[in-house]
Structure formats: C-alpha cells, structure tokens
Design an enzyme around this catalytic site. Structure first.
Site, PDB file in Angstrom:
ATOM      1  N   LYS A  12      42.390  37.196  52.785  1.00  0.00           N
ATOM      2  CA  LYS A  12      40.927  37.248  52.640  1.00  0.00           C
ATOM      3  C   LYS A  12      40.477  36.546  51.368  1.00  0.00           C
ATOM      4  O   LYS A  12      39.608  35.681  51.397  1.00  0.00           O
ATOM      5  CB  LYS A  12      40.478  38.723  52.590  1.00  0.00           C
ATOM      6  CG  LYS A  12      39.042  38.913  52.108  1.00  0.00           C
ATOM      7  CD  LYS A  12      38.613  40.364  52.179  1.00  0.00           C
ATOM      8  CE  LYS A  12      38.781  41.169  50.922  1.00  0.00           C
ATOM      9  NZ  LYS A  12      37.746  40.966  49.894  1.00  0.00           N
ATOM     10  N   ASN A  13      41.076  36.947  50.249  1.00  0.00           N
ATOM     11  CA  ASN A  13      40.549  36.467  48.970  1.00  0.00           C
ATOM     12  C   ASN A  13      40.924  35.014  48.666  1.00  0.00           C
ATOM     13  O   ASN A  13      40.408  34.444  47.713  1.00  0.00           O
ATOM     14  CB  ASN A  13      40.943  37.415  47.834  1.00  0.00           C
ATOM     15  CG  ASN A  13      40.174  38.727  47.941  1.00  0.00           C
ATOM     16  OD1 ASN A  13      39.183  38.815  48.662  1.00  0.00           O
ATOM     17  ND2 ASN A  13      40.648  39.761  47.251  1.00  0.00           N
ATOM     18  N   CYS A  23      28.236  47.891  43.210  1.00  0.00           N
ATOM     19  CA  CYS A  23      28.785  48.141  44.534  1.00  0.00           C
ATOM     20  C   CYS A  23      29.587  49.430  44.434  1.00  0.00           C
ATOM     21  O   CYS A  23      29.598  50.074  43.394  1.00  0.00           O
ATOM     22  CB  CYS A  23      29.625  46.972  45.030  1.00  0.00           C
ATOM     23  SG  CYS A  23      31.140  46.781  44.122  1.00  0.00           S
ATOM     24  N   ARG A  67      30.108  45.560  38.118  1.00  0.00           N
ATOM     25  CA  ARG A  67      30.515  44.187  38.406  1.00  0.00           C
ATOM     26  C   ARG A  67      29.505  43.111  38.007  1.00  0.00           C
ATOM     27  O   ARG A  67      28.793  42.556  38.833  1.00  0.00           O
ATOM     28  CB  ARG A  67      30.878  44.058  39.893  1.00  0.00           C
ATOM     29  CG  ARG A  67      31.898  45.081  40.324  1.00  0.00           C
ATOM     30  CD  ARG A  67      32.353  44.903  41.739  1.00  0.00           C
ATOM     31  NE  ARG A  67      33.265  43.780  41.920  1.00  0.00           N
ATOM     32  CZ  ARG A  67      33.718  43.384  43.096  1.00  0.00           C
ATOM     33  NH1 ARG A  67      33.334  43.987  44.184  1.00  0.00           N
ATOM     34  NH2 ARG A  67      34.547  42.377  43.182  1.00  0.00           N
ATOM     35  N   ASP A 125      43.600  46.379  43.938  1.00  0.00           N
ATOM     36  CA  ASP A 125      43.333  46.494  45.373  1.00  0.00           C
ATOM     37  C   ASP A 125      44.384  47.336  46.101  1.00  0.00           C
ATOM     38  O   ASP A 125      44.187  47.704  47.262  1.00  0.00           O
ATOM     39  CB  ASP A 125      43.238  45.098  46.017  1.00  0.00           C
ATOM     40  CG  ASP A 125      42.014  44.325  45.515  1.00  0.00           C
ATOM     41  OD1 ASP A 125      41.119  44.937  44.912  1.00  0.00           O
ATOM     42  OD2 ASP A 125      41.979  43.096  45.724  1.00  0.00           O
TER      43      ASP A 125
END
Ligand code: EPZ
Length: 450
Positions: free
Chosen positions: A37-38, A131, A136, A319
């Site tokens: 994904k990243n 979030c 962030r 993560d």
C-alpha cells in the site's frame, strides 16, 4: 457464507462492515502477499511528475488505492486499473489541488504536494487535520519545501504553495518523516541544482520511490540511508514499475499464523524489510526466516513476552504495534510496548480488554500481562492496523468474535478474508448496503474490493 457483491462495469463494491471469526483454528499453508500500500500510493502520486503513460503492476486493490485514483483524476490524470495493472496518463494540463473530501479520507493524498509544486509551480492541498492515530502535522513538509523556494499560506483549510522556481538546497529534517522525505524527494527531481536531505526517512518505500524516479530519468542517490542526494533534471519521462510486496501485510499475516500456533510461508514477502520485527518474533520463541519464495514462520507453543518500542525504519514499525500486542496477550510474562511515532495509537487496547486481555495504558506505553486465553467478543475497529490487531486476537480466541467497522481494514489489506480462509481460518465477511461506484470503465475484474 455470504457471497461477495459482484463488481461489474464501474461498480467497485460495498464497504465490508463486519468480519465474523470462529477462533481457535490453527492457521497453516502458504499465502501470497499483495503489493505494498505505502509504496503504491507514493508511486501513483509521483507519476504526476511526467507527462505520458506510467504503468504500475502488482498494485493492490484496496480502498486507499481507489482514493488515490480519485485524487489523480481530480488533478486531471487519466487512470485505468485492470486486475493489478494501473496505467496513469498525466499528459496535458493538470489542476493543482487535492480537495478536503479526499485528503480527510486518506492523508497520503498529500503526497501530490511535491509533484504538483515541481511540475505546476503551484499546489493547493487540504490540511489533513487529525486522524484516529494522532494529530499528524505537515509542518516539516512546509519548512523543507520552503527552504527550496516555495512560499505557503493557509486559505480556508487549505495549504496553498507557490514556487515559480524550486532550487536545490541542503535540508535537515528535524525528524525522519516519511511523508516529508517523499514530498521533498519528488519536488527536488525537477528543481534547479542539487538537493541533499539529511535525516531522511529510510523505509523500503523510499527506496522504491527513488528507484522509480530514477527509471523516469531522475538522478537520486542514497535512498535507504539517512542522506539522500538529488540532482535536478529538466524533465522526467513515464516508466513501468512493479510495486514490491507489502511488509506490513506480511508482518500481519505472520502474527495471525503465530497467534494460532500455526505454520506458514508468506510468498513474495521480503524478510530484509522486517529485520527488527523478525528478531522480536524470534525472541518470543517463534521461527522466522527467509525462504526461497518469501518468509517462513511457525510457532508451536505459548510465546515468551518481549518489550519493544516503535521507531522509524529500521526500528520496529509502528504499523505492526497493534498486531504485535494482540499476539503478546497470551505470552508468558509481561511485555512493555512503547509507541514513539504516533501520540494516540492505542485505540485497539480497550477492545482487546473486552476479549479478556490484561493490557494497561500508561502514557505512551502499554503493559501487556499474560492471560491464559482470549475470549471471542464483538469488537470495533477504530483504525486500519488496530483493526487487524483485533482480527489476530479473534483468530486465537476461544469462540466466535465479530470485528465491526471493517472499512478501516479494507483501506490497506487486499482480500484479507479470502487469504485467512486459504490458511484454514473460519471467517465470514458481511458487506454494508452502501455501494461504492467509480467511473473506471476499464475495470473488468469481478472482484469485491475495495
Ligand atoms: C507514513 O505516514 C505511513 N503512511 C503510515 O502508515 C506510517 O504509520 C507512518 O509513515 C510511520 O511509519 C503512508 O506511507 C501513506 P510520518 P506519514 O510523516 O508519512 C509527525 C498505515 O497504517 N509529523 O513519518 O504521515 C507525525 O505527526 C499508516 O499504513 C509531524 O509532526 O508518517 C507522526 O507523529 C498510517 N510533522 C510522525 O511525525 C510533519 O510535518 C511520523 O510521521 C510530518 C510528520
């Protein structure tokens, strides 16, 4: 088992609402890890730097990728996505705006900042706001690009940047932010002269981004170390690039297998992306190691508690903090987990406690004490990785669980229920009523994601 809704034409599917899990099945076998994904999101954003047709392969069909497609289309690129192949055509006039509706859904939308400033000399990106894992900021992006000649001001919730000329500079990041490193890196490819980023982020996705940019004709060296040098060039040309496998998905699947005392091979996973994590798993008594096809993992007994602290790469990845805590709940002893990257990334803990875990929060630390077993319960995902932590806990728990608000998990995991089933898990997904549509006429797959 409820059938997944079929995707035809431009209908992408329904967001998943709940995953029902019958715990206690040992997971075993082999499973292929999807594209990262990243990495995919950054490569998609960087494709805006070149007029013409970029082709990305091994792109995961996950909700965040579909959001980035919307961002690219909003900006004026044409995007086709068939199976795992994405074609992005960013020739012609682009608009330089990432709107609030998309940035608030996914922070990585802000990755268009660097490419748009470099190519258009102007950008308007919605401020992401907070979030579920912390506040962030984007101050580091702004400061670094400001040193290169961009000027910024805030306008009704938007950060507006203007850079008639971007000039290469030495930039020392206060903190090795991934997003700031990426925006400076992409902007610097078309800047005048040499940019040096000190204290740069070193994650594998930065290395992929640099390789992709070099294939487009950029001159980047040092990616993967804390000093990256970029010699600006006049223009870039489109490239074809394969998205590498997702280290966080690999780590999550490994923990699901180990939590059920199982054994599996994660096909396509790269052990070298996860050295510190793999070392911690070995300290718990698990087997972890590179195989010819990926990574092999197994665990036959109760794990031993370990302490760990999240840090930028190559440290323990934030993560994987929630998935690791889920695995450690039944470990022998007490584990102390320190979250250093995000200020409030422990929302999963209260849900784990509902499953019988003994986890106490003390500021940025979680103290995880052994319980003999977890018990199945209805729980709620609050964010992507926390949601996967709950799934791992539920797979190892006694009896049935329901993980609700699965749309968080669908942001970053492709076909997770199917992958878990292929390893022997008993899971059943249900989908919400709201259909998600996207005008993507080239999509011919009958898959049910994002
Ligand atoms: C990336 O976010 C990842 N997202 C995150 O993945 C990951 O958790 C995070 O890096 C850390 O590894 C993507 O790659 C799309 P940062 P990013 O800039 O780039 C603070 C997932 O689950 N900071 O390295 O936003 C920030 O608040 C996720 O896939 C500032 O204060 O991370 C945070 O505390 C979520 N000012 C820390 O630095 C800034 O200008 C790390 O942020 C920038 C960051």
């Amino acid at each position: 088992m409820a059938a997944a809704p079929e995707v035809t034409g431009s209908r992408i599917g329904h967001p998943m609402s709940t995953l029902r899990i019958e715990g206690g099945h040992r997971l075993s076998g082999s499973v292929a890890v999807s594209g990262a994904k990243n990495s995919a999101l950054k490569l998609m954003a960087a494709s805006l730097l070149a007029g013409g047709r970029t082709v990305l392969t091994n792109v995961p069909r996950i909700a965040d990728v579909f959001t980035m497609i919307e961002v690219l289309r909003h900006v004026g690129a044409t995007v086709a996505f068939e199976a795992d192949v994405m074609t992005i055509d960013a020739s012609g006039e682009l608009r330089s705006e990432a709107p609030y509706e998309l940035v608030s859904r996914m922070r990585a939308s802000g990755n268009v900042l660097g490419p748009l400033l470099a190519r258009q000399g102007h950008c308007r990106v919605a401020m992401p706001g907070g979030c579920n894992i912390g506040s962030r900021g984007i101050d580091l992006h702004e400061q670094a690009l400001g040193r290169m000649g961009a000027s910024f001001h805030f306008d009704r919730g938007y950060l507006e940047g203007v850079a008639p000329v971007l000039a290469g500079k030495r930039i020392v990041l206060e903190y090795p932010s991934r997003g700031a490193t990426e925006n400076v890196l992409t902007a610097a490819t078309l800047a005048r002269g040499r940019t040096v980023i000190d204290n740069a982020a070193r994650e594998p996705d930065i290395v992929d981004l640099a390789e992709f940019l070099n294939q487009m004709g950029a001159r980047v060296t040092g990616a993967g170390t804390s000093t990256i040098a970029i010699e600006g060039v006049e223009s870039l040309t489109p490239a074809t690039y394969r998205v590498p496998s997702d280290p966080i998905e690999a780590g999550s699947l490994a923990l699901a297998v180990l939590a059920t005392r199982g054994e599996a091979e994660l096909i396509g996973a790269r052990a070298q992306d996860l050295d510190v994590f793999g070392g911690k798993l070995a300290d718990t008594g698990a087997r972890w190691g590179a195989t010819e096809r990926g990574i092999g993992v197994s665990m036959r007994r109760r794990p031993v508690a370990v302490d760990f602290a999240t840090l930028p790469y190559p440290g323990f990845p934030t993560d994987l903090q929630a998935p690791m805590i889920a695995y450690l709940c039944t470990a022998e002893g007490t584990s102390i987990v320190t979250e250093n990257v995000f200020e409030s990334r422990f929302a999963h803990v209260a849900e784990l406690v509902r499953m019988g875990a003994d986890v106490r929060l003390e500021g940025q630390q979680a103290v995880v004490r052994r319980v003999p077993r977890l018990e199945g319960a209805p729980v709620r995902a609050h964010d992507l990785r926390g949601g996967v932590g709950l799934i791992i806990a539920a797979l190892s728990a006694d009896g049935p669980s329901e993980v609700r608000e699965m749309h968080h998990v669908e942001r970053g995991y492709e076909d997770l229920p199917a992958k878990l089933r292929s390893l022997g898990a008993e899971v059943e997904a249900t989908w919400g009523d709201d259909e998600v549509w996207m005008d993507l006429p080239q999509v011919s797959t009958t898959r049910d994601t994002p």
